[in-house]
Write a protein that holds these residues in place. Structure first.
Motif, PDB file in Angstrom:
ATOM      1  N   LYS A   1      -0.607  -8.321   2.190  1.00  0.00           N
ATOM      2  CA  LYS A   1       0.139  -7.456   1.287  1.00  0.00           C
ATOM      3  C   LYS A   1      -0.267  -7.741  -0.149  1.00  0.00           C
ATOM      4  O   LYS A   1      -0.365  -8.899  -0.555  1.00  0.00           O
TER       5      LYS A   1
ATOM      6  N   GLU B   1       3.909  -3.432  -3.834  1.00  0.00           N
ATOM      7  CA  GLU B   1       4.925  -2.524  -3.326  1.00  0.00           C
ATOM      8  C   GLU B   1       4.978  -1.279  -4.191  1.00  0.00           C
ATOM      9  O   GLU B   1       4.600  -1.291  -5.369  1.00  0.00           O
TER      10      GLU B   1
ATOM     11  N   VAL C   1       7.606  -0.376   8.365  1.00  0.00           N
ATOM     12  CA  VAL C   1       7.359  -1.806   8.194  1.00  0.00           C
ATOM     13  C   VAL C   1       8.320  -2.585   9.088  1.00  0.00           C
ATOM     14  O   VAL C   1       9.538  -2.482   8.960  1.00  0.00           O
TER      15      VAL C   1
ATOM     16  N   LEU D   1       2.621  -9.774   8.504  1.00  0.00           N
ATOM     17  CA  LEU D   1       2.935  -8.354   8.480  1.00  0.00           C
ATOM     18  C   LEU D   1       3.022  -7.770   9.888  1.00  0.00           C
ATOM     19  O   LEU D   1       2.338  -8.229  10.805  1.00  0.00           O
TER      20      LEU D   1
ATOM     21  N   LYS E   1       8.114   2.534   4.034  1.00  0.00           N
ATOM     22  CA  LYS E   1       9.151   1.524   4.254  1.00  0.00           C
ATOM     23  C   LYS E   1       9.694   1.551   5.675  1.00  0.00           C
ATOM     24  O   LYS E   1       9.947   0.496   6.273  1.00  0.00           O
TER      25      LYS E   1
ATOM     26  N   ASN F   1       7.791  -7.718   6.712  1.00  0.00           N
ATOM     27  CA  ASN F   1       7.277  -7.534   5.363  1.00  0.00           C
ATOM     28  C   ASN F   1       7.048  -8.888   4.694  1.00  0.00           C
ATOM     29  O   ASN F   1       7.934  -9.432   4.023  1.00  0.00           O
TER      30      ASN F   1
END
Length: 285
Positions: free
Chosen positions: A168, A171, A264, A211, A261, A267
Motif C-alpha cells: 500500500k 489512500e 478491501v 493486504l 473501500k 488494509n
C-alpha cells in the motif's frame, strides 16, 4: 452461462503474452481452447442442474453448489456432487476452474470471526458482502498470493522497504492505492476478478504488504504478464489436452491501482493478515 462468460472476457484489460497485448482473450489462439472449455463448465451447471445448483440461502435464487457454505453433512454431499461434475469435465486437468475459488471464499465467509481479528471487523464485513455478490453473479476469480522473490538470501516474504512486492502506498477518498507485484495468478486471462489474500505470514514492519482485496480485471493500472502458452487449439484432435485445458498462470503488476473501500478485506493490518494464515488458511504449510 458460457456465452455470458465469453462476452465478459471482451471487456478491456491489460493482458500480455510475451510482447503482445491480447485484446480478445476468447479469440486468441493461445487462449481460445481454454476459454471455450471454461464456457462449457458454466453451461454444464445448467445441463446438470440437479447436481450443480442449489438455492441461495438468503434469496432462494439458484447458485452453484461450490459457493455453498456447508452447514450440515447433507450440504457437503451437495457440494461434492457439483465439484465432481466440474472435475470430470476436464478429466481433473484444470485444477483452477472457478469452483476452486468459489470454495475458498465460501470458507473465508464462513468464519468472519477469524477475519475480524486484529481490529479488522470492517474488512470482514466487506468480505462477506463480496462473497454474496460473487455467488449471485457466479464470478470467475483468479488469485495471486505469492510475493515475488528479489533475493533468496532475504527469504520469500517482503521486508520493510521492499518496493517490488505488492504494498500500500496511499489512500484516496474512495479507497487505497497499491503498487508492486505478485505471482502466481492462475486463470487470470479468464477471470472476472483478481483477488489478493494472505499467504506466508509477514514479519515485523511489513504492514504495507499486509493486504487482502478483490478488484475487477478491468481495473486501470493492473497488468497481467502470462507465461508461455501450451495451447494448440487448431489441432484439438492431435492435442486434446493442451489444446483445451491450459488454464494459464501469470505475473501481476499493480501500477498504482486504486482498490475501492468496499473491496478491501485487510488494509495494511499485519495482525489480521497473520491471524488469518494461522487460524483458517494454511495451504502453504
Amino acid at each position: 452461462t458460457g456465452q455470458q462468460f465469453l462476452e465478459g472476457l471482451k471487456a478491456p484489460r491489460e493482458i500480455y503474452l510475451g510482447t503482445e497485448k491480447v485484446d480478445d482473450v476468447a479469440a486468441h489462439p493461445a487462449f481460445r481452447g481454454a476459454a471455450e472449455e471454461l464456457a462449457a463448465v458454466f453451461d454444464l451447471q445448467h445441463a446438470k442442474a440437479d447436481r450443480c445448483l442449489v438455492p441461495d440461502p438468503e434469496t432462494g435464487e439458484p447458485i452453484n453448489a461450490s459457493h455453498l457454505i456447508p452447514r450440515s453433512r447433507d450440504d457437503l454431499f451437495k457440494r461434492h456432487a457439483a465439484l465432481e461434475v466440474c472435475a470430470e469435465h476436464s478429466v481433473g486437468l484444470m485444477g483452477r476452474t472457478p469452483d476452486y475459488m468459489n470454495v475458498t471464499f465460501a470458507g473465508f465467509a464462513a468464519r468472519p470471526d477469524e477475519w475480524s481479528l486484529g481490529g479488522n471487523e470492517a474488512g470482514a464485513e466487506n468480505l462477506i458482502a463480496f462473497q454474496k455478490d460473487m455467488r449471485r453473479g457466479d464470478l470467475s476469480l483468479s488469485h495471486t498470493i505469492i510475493h515475488p522473490t528479489v533475493d533468496k538470501a532475504l527469504g520469500d516474504v517482503p521486508r520493510p522497504g521492499n518496493d517490488v512486492a505488492l504494498h500500500k502506498v496511499g489512500e484516496t477518498e474512495h479507497g487505497i492505492i497499491v503498487r508492486g507485484s505478485r505471482i502466481l495468478a492462475t486463470l487470470s486471462p479468464f477471470a472476472d476478478e483478481m483477488t489478493v489474500y494472505p499467504a506466508f505470514p509477514l514479519g515485523g514492519g511489513a504492514d504495507a504488504s499486509a493486504l487482502a482485496f478483490s478488484i475487477p480485471m478491468t481495473t486501470p493500472g493492473m497488468k497481467i504478464l502470462c507465461r508461455d502458452s501450451f495451447s494448440h487449439p487448431k489441432h484439438a484432435y492431435d492435442h486434446p489436452l493442451s489444446g483445451r485445458f491450459d488454464e494459464q498462470d501469470a505475473f501481476v503488476i499493480f501500477d498504482d491501482v486504486e482498490v475501492p473501500k468496499d473491496r478491501v478485506f485487510i488494509n495494511a493490518n499485519i495482525a489480521a493478515y497473520n491471524a488469518v494464515m494461522r487460524t483458517s488458511w494454511s495451504s502453504m504449510e
